[in-house]
Design a protein around this motif. Structure first.
Motif, mmCIF file in Angstrom:
data_model
loop_
_atom_site.group_PDB
_atom_site.id
_atom_site.type_symbol
_atom_site.label_atom_id
_atom_site.label_comp_id
_atom_site.label_asym_id
_atom_site.label_seq_id
_atom_site.Cartn_x
_atom_site.Cartn_y
_atom_site.Cartn_z
ATOM 1 N N ALA A 55 1.025 -1.242 0.222
ATOM 2 C CA ALA A 55 0.113 0.069 -0.113
ATOM 3 C C ALA A 55 0.972 1.197 -0.019
ATOM 4 C CB ALA A 55 -0.974 0.013 1.197
ATOM 5 N N ILE A 56 0.218 2.377 -0.671
ATOM 6 C CA ILE A 56 0.998 3.532 -0.410
ATOM 7 C C ILE A 56 0.092 4.246 0.704
ATOM 8 C CG2 ILE A 56 1.293 5.715 -1.715
ATOM 9 C CD1 ILE A 56 1.282 4.461 -4.278
ATOM 10 N N VAL A 57 1.316 4.548 1.710
ATOM 11 C CA VAL A 57 0.624 5.113 2.969
ATOM 12 C C VAL A 57 1.367 6.399 3.526
ATOM 13 C CG1 VAL A 57 0.588 4.429 5.292
ATOM 14 C CG2 VAL A 57 0.056 2.749 3.575
ATOM 15 N N ARG A 58 0.331 7.196 4.038
ATOM 16 C CA ARG A 58 0.983 8.363 4.516
ATOM 17 C C ARG A 58 1.498 8.036 6.111
ATOM 18 N NH1 ARG A 58 -1.389 13.610 4.108
ATOM 19 N NH2 ARG A 58 -0.743 14.068 6.142
ATOM 20 N N LEU A 59 2.963 7.920 6.173
ATOM 21 C CA LEU A 59 3.700 7.758 7.162
ATOM 22 C C LEU A 59 3.167 8.306 8.628
ATOM 23 C CD1 LEU A 59 6.961 7.458 5.758
ATOM 24 C CD2 LEU A 59 5.534 5.376 6.230
ATOM 25 N N ASP A 60 3.082 9.907 8.323
ATOM 26 C CA ASP A 60 2.562 10.579 9.401
ATOM 27 C C ASP A 60 1.326 10.083 10.280
ATOM 28 O OD1 ASP A 60 1.429 11.467 7.089
ATOM 29 O OD2 ASP A 60 1.161 13.444 8.229
ATOM 30 N N ARG A 61 0.526 9.331 9.475
ATOM 31 C CA ARG A 61 -0.489 9.065 10.123
ATOM 32 C C ARG A 61 -0.577 7.530 10.687
ATOM 33 N NH1 ARG A 61 -5.310 11.152 5.787
ATOM 34 N NH2 ARG A 61 -4.794 13.342 5.953
ATOM 35 N N VAL A 62 0.417 6.888 10.674
ATOM 36 C CA VAL A 62 0.699 5.642 11.338
ATOM 37 C C VAL A 62 1.610 5.620 12.687
ATOM 38 C CG1 VAL A 62 1.098 3.227 11.082
ATOM 39 C CG2 VAL A 62 0.301 4.481 9.305
ATOM 40 N N SER A 63 0.921 6.302 13.595
ATOM 41 C CA SER A 63 1.606 6.141 15.076
ATOM 42 C C SER A 63 1.612 5.043 15.693
ATOM 43 C CB SER A 63 1.234 7.533 15.737
ATOM 44 O OG SER A 63 -0.217 7.471 16.081
ATOM 45 N N ASP A 64 0.520 4.278 15.491
ATOM 46 C CA ASP A 64 0.322 3.048 16.227
ATOM 47 C C ASP A 64 0.090 2.003 15.251
ATOM 48 O OD1 ASP A 64 -0.226 0.918 17.836
ATOM 49 O OD2 ASP A 64 -2.127 1.759 18.998
ATOM 50 N N VAL A 65 1.079 1.088 15.014
ATOM 51 C CA VAL A 65 0.868 -0.035 13.971
ATOM 52 C C VAL A 65 -0.223 -0.998 14.286
ATOM 53 C CG1 VAL A 65 3.261 0.322 13.121
ATOM 54 C CG2 VAL A 65 2.884 -1.283 15.015
ATOM 55 N N GLY A 66 -0.409 -1.067 15.632
ATOM 56 C CA GLY A 66 -1.361 -2.032 16.164
ATOM 57 C C GLY A 66 -2.859 -1.685 15.988
ATOM 58 N N ALA A 67 -2.992 -0.167 15.264
ATOM 59 C CA ALA A 67 -4.443 0.210 15.165
ATOM 60 C C ALA A 67 -4.609 0.461 13.654
ATOM 61 C CB ALA A 67 -4.413 1.574 15.835
ATOM 62 N N VAL A 68 -4.201 -0.429 12.589
ATOM 63 C CA VAL A 68 -4.501 -0.280 11.451
ATOM 64 C C VAL A 68 -5.587 -1.316 10.839
ATOM 65 C CG1 VAL A 68 -3.227 -0.375 9.028
ATOM 66 C CG2 VAL A 68 -2.190 0.468 11.146
ATOM 67 N N THR A 69 -6.256 -1.051 10.075
ATOM 68 C CA THR A 69 -7.277 -1.839 9.718
ATOM 69 C C THR A 69 -7.695 -1.672 8.143
ATOM 70 O OG1 THR A 69 -9.269 -0.287 9.992
ATOM 71 C CG2 THR A 69 -8.508 -1.884 11.827
ATOM 72 N N VAL A 70 -8.312 -2.668 7.635
ATOM 73 C CA VAL A 70 -8.711 -2.515 6.087
ATOM 74 C C VAL A 70 -10.187 -3.348 6.207
ATOM 75 C CG1 VAL A 70 -8.625 -3.429 3.988
ATOM 76 C CG2 VAL A 70 -6.350 -2.622 5.099
ATOM 77 N N ASN A 71 -11.105 -2.790 5.681
ATOM 78 C CA ASN A 71 -12.556 -3.014 5.701
ATOM 79 C C ASN A 71 -13.034 -3.494 7.215
ATOM 80 O OD1 ASN A 71 -12.848 -2.517 2.999
ATOM 81 N ND2 ASN A 71 -11.907 -4.657 2.682
ATOM 82 N N GLY A 72 -12.362 -2.800 8.262
ATOM 83 C CA GLY A 72 -12.999 -2.805 9.434
ATOM 84 C C GLY A 72 -12.111 -3.815 10.240
ATOM 85 N N ALA A 73 -11.387 -4.567 9.572
ATOM 86 C CA ALA A 73 -10.697 -5.727 10.061
ATOM 87 C C ALA A 73 -9.205 -5.416 10.487
ATOM 88 C CB ALA A 73 -10.923 -7.042 9.245
ATOM 89 N N PRO A 74 -8.646 -5.935 11.512
ATOM 90 C CA PRO A 74 -7.150 -5.570 11.978
ATOM 91 C C PRO A 74 -6.140 -6.324 10.879
ATOM 92 C CG PRO A 74 -7.927 -7.079 13.464
ATOM 93 C CD PRO A 74 -9.210 -6.578 12.777
ATOM 94 N N VAL A 75 -5.150 -5.466 10.592
ATOM 95 C CA VAL A 75 -3.881 -5.922 9.482
ATOM 96 C C VAL A 75 -2.791 -5.741 10.108
ATOM 97 C CG1 VAL A 75 -5.610 -5.821 7.419
ATOM 98 C CG2 VAL A 75 -3.904 -3.877 8.235
#
Length: 275
Positions: free
Chosen positions: A236-256
């Motif tokens: 994925a192309i991701v905005r790094l500044d928006r990922v401060s907690d890698v444990g709080a990332v989801t796709v379609n509501g499911a954790p990844v």
């Protein structure tokens, strides 16, 4: 030896005294003028967005180029426009030749290392359409390999005119020649490098139930977009500044699970400087 047919690639051959100069003056990469691995490149708009992306390799007195089939017509048209009075021939081989992927080098065909910086994902093979009919028609092994290495491709992972070269990490994977002179979109690429304004970067996302184009959400905010999903994994192309907690990332509501490619020199939470 198995060759996997990459049916979505379009092939062009540039030959003649000015072929190398034209490609080197228009495309981002360091275009080879002798046998060896292929070079990763992008054709950019004047605004720095990627219009086409692929590999260029020297063989049989010419430079063999492949791009995604969706932009084949536009790429051919633009390169003929840039040609002007240059002494070269641009051969459209879409009807006669095909691109394949092999884990090992192949004899009897145009074959180049499929290289992205220090990463080599097997070999790009170009042969006649008749030969390609005998290849394995499943290209999943190629995409699984490049996704595992954090490599993004136009057409599979993002649309034309939707990403900058830095979004793909081309500045870290030898897809940009920062030494040569100007090429189309060079001003934007140079500014992003020297000002450190690249916020979006490739991130490997695992445990995915979804398809290309689905949103990657970090702590409740859209952070990026999935590329092609293979075996539950995508780049994925991701905005790094928006990922401060890698444990709080989801796709379609499911954790990844998100991770950085082994070649990355950036990190989650990085905040690029403002222009």
């Amino acid at each position: 030896m198995t060759i996997h047919h990459r049916a979505d690639r379009a092939v062009f051959r540039f030959s003649g005294p000015d072929a190398h100069r034209l490609l080197n003056d228009v495309l981002t990469g360091h275009i080879p003028s002798e046998a060896g691995s292929a070079a990763w490149f992008a054709l950019l708009s004047p605004q720095g967005k990627i219009l086409a992306e692929g590999l260029a390799g020297w063989a049989e007195d010419g430079i063999w180029v492949d791009v995604h089939e969706s932009v084949g017509d536009d790429f051919f048209k633009r390169m003929r426009m840039y040609k002007l009075r240059a002494n070269l021939e641009i051969s459209d081989l879409r009807a006669s030749h095909s691109v394949g992927f092999s884990a090992d080098a192949v004899d009897g065909a145009v074959c180049h290392g499929d290289r992205f910086g220090t990463i080599q994902i097997g070999f790009r093979v170009i042969d006649t359409a008749e030969a390609a009919a005998e290849w394995d028609q499943n290209d999943t092994p190629y995409h699984a390999a490049r996704i595992a290495n954090g490599v993004l491709l136009h057409g599979n992972d993002f649309a034309a005119n939707d990403a900058f070269a830095h979004d793909l990490g081309m500045d870290m994977l030898d897809g940009i020649d920062f030494v040569k002179g100007c090429y189309v979109g060079q001003e934007v690429v140079s500014r992003m490098k020297h000002r450190g304004t690249a916020r979006r970067r490739p991130v490997i996302v695992s445990g995915v139930t979804g398809v290309a184009g689905d949103a990657v959400v970090a702590s409740g905010r859209d952070a990026g977009t999935l590329g092609q999903v293979v075996y539950g994994r995508a780049v994925a192309i991701v905005r790094l500044d928006r990922v401060s907690d890698v444990g709080a990332v989801t796709v379609n509501g499911a954790p990844v699970t998100v991770s950085l490619p082994g070649w990355a020199s950036y990190g989650f939470g990085d905040v690029a400087s403002e222009e």
